[in-house]
Scaffold this motif. Structure first.
Motif, short mmCIF file in Angstrom:
data_model
loop_
_atom_site.label_atom_id
_atom_site.label_comp_id
_atom_site.label_asym_id
_atom_site.label_seq_id
_atom_site.Cartn_x
_atom_site.Cartn_y
_atom_site.Cartn_z
N GLU A 1 0.65 7.48 -16.12
CA GLU A 1 -0.97 7.66 -16.01
C GLU A 1 -1.53 6.23 -16.39
O GLU A 1 -1.38 5.31 -17.13
N PHE A 2 -2.30 6.03 -15.10
CA PHE A 2 -2.93 4.71 -15.11
C PHE A 2 -4.64 5.06 -15.13
O PHE A 2 -4.81 5.91 -14.81
N GLU A 3 -5.43 4.10 -15.87
CA GLU A 3 -6.75 4.31 -15.93
C GLU A 3 -7.34 3.04 -14.98
O GLU A 3 -6.85 1.81 -15.19
N ILE A 4 -7.90 3.27 -13.92
CA ILE A 4 -8.74 2.14 -13.26
C ILE A 4 -9.73 1.29 -14.06
O ILE A 4 -10.59 2.23 -14.55
N LEU A 5 -9.66 0.03 -14.43
CA LEU A 5 -10.47 -0.70 -15.24
C LEU A 5 -11.30 -1.45 -14.45
O LEU A 5 -12.59 -1.63 -14.81
N ASP A 6 -11.06 -2.07 -13.24
CA ASP A 6 -12.04 -2.83 -12.22
C ASP A 6 -11.17 -2.76 -10.95
O ASP A 6 -9.95 -2.65 -10.65
N VAL B 1 0.86 -1.36 0.16
CA VAL B 1 0.04 0.04 0.10
C VAL B 1 0.75 1.09 -0.08
O VAL B 1 0.47 2.55 -0.28
N ASN B 2 1.97 1.10 0.42
CA ASN B 2 2.99 2.38 0.44
C ASN B 2 4.08 2.40 -0.62
O ASN B 2 4.81 3.28 -0.59
N THR B 3 3.74 1.71 -2.04
CA THR B 3 4.29 1.83 -2.88
C THR B 3 3.86 3.03 -3.66
O THR B 3 2.87 3.65 -3.80
N PRO B 4 4.82 3.63 -4.69
CA PRO B 4 4.24 4.91 -5.51
C PRO B 4 3.10 4.59 -6.20
O PRO B 4 2.08 5.49 -6.33
N ILE B 5 2.77 3.47 -6.91
CA ILE B 5 1.68 3.10 -7.84
C ILE B 5 0.52 3.00 -6.88
O ILE B 5 -0.58 3.45 -7.18
N SER C 1 -5.15 8.55 -12.95
CA SER C 1 -4.28 8.93 -12.04
C SER C 1 -3.05 8.96 -12.62
O SER C 1 -2.39 7.94 -13.00
N VAL C 2 -2.12 10.14 -12.47
CA VAL C 2 -0.72 10.31 -12.79
C VAL C 2 -0.03 9.69 -11.59
O VAL C 2 -0.15 10.46 -10.41
N VAL C 3 0.93 8.94 -11.74
CA VAL C 3 1.68 8.40 -10.72
C VAL C 3 3.11 8.47 -10.85
O VAL C 3 3.70 8.34 -11.77
N THR C 4 3.70 9.15 -9.82
CA THR C 4 5.16 9.45 -9.85
C THR C 4 6.00 8.28 -9.21
O THR C 4 5.90 7.88 -7.97
#
Length: 159
Positions: free
Chosen positions: A149-154, A122-126, A139-142
């Motif tokens: 940039e990731f899109e939540i699919l499910d 849970v504490n990883t950047p992603i 969401s843009v993840v550093t």
């Protein structure tokens, strides 16, 4: 104050089993190694004794850290998890918007993380970048490799 660790019942049991093994098996082995090295004579020039003492110190440190983790652990009630948004104990399917690669991860506590099994802490950047997001959100993840940039699919329960 130490941070809380949120675990599943199974994750807490594994930690307790490992701690028990360290205390009941490895600790006596470390003491035995020190005793054997001590019996070999002059301690001032005994590298085997020094190595055994150092190994014992590292083992005691590991035991202490595990006891602290267990003491600060809270079991997550999986029946109360809201699967409408990304949070710990959810399984997510995401898509990298740059290369369209799809990935599935389960978001777990630090001590339960295992990338080979698709479990990220849970504490990883992603995970941090996706927490609280809903299906369809981006969401843009550093990350160390740069911004992604990731899109939540499910979002679903962990299996």
């Amino acid at each position: 104050m130490s941070k809380l660790n949120y675990l599943t019942e199974d994750g807490l049991k594994k930690l307790k089993d490992e701690l028990n093994h360290l205390k009941s098996v490895e600790r006596p082995q470390a003491s035995q190694a020190i005793a054997e090295a001590r019996d070999k004579g002059d301690l001032s020039e005994n590298a085997e004794y020094d190595a055994a003492k150092e190994a014992q110190g590292l083992l005691e440190l590991k035991i202490s850290k595990m006891e602290q983790i267990i003491q600060n652990s809270r079991i997550i009630d999986e029946s109360k998890i809201d699967y409408s948004k990304v949070q710990i104990m959810t399984k997510i399917k995401i898509r990298n918007t740059k290369n369209n690669a799809e990935m599935e991860y389960s978001i777990v506590s630090e001590s339960e993380a295992d990338l080979k099994k698709g479990k990220i802490a849970v504490n990883t950047p992603i995970a941090k970048g996706l927490l609280g997001k809903k299906v369809g959100e981006k969401s843009v993840v550093t990350a160390p490799a740069g911004n992604m940039e990731f899109e939540i699919l499910d979002i679903s329960p962990m299996s």
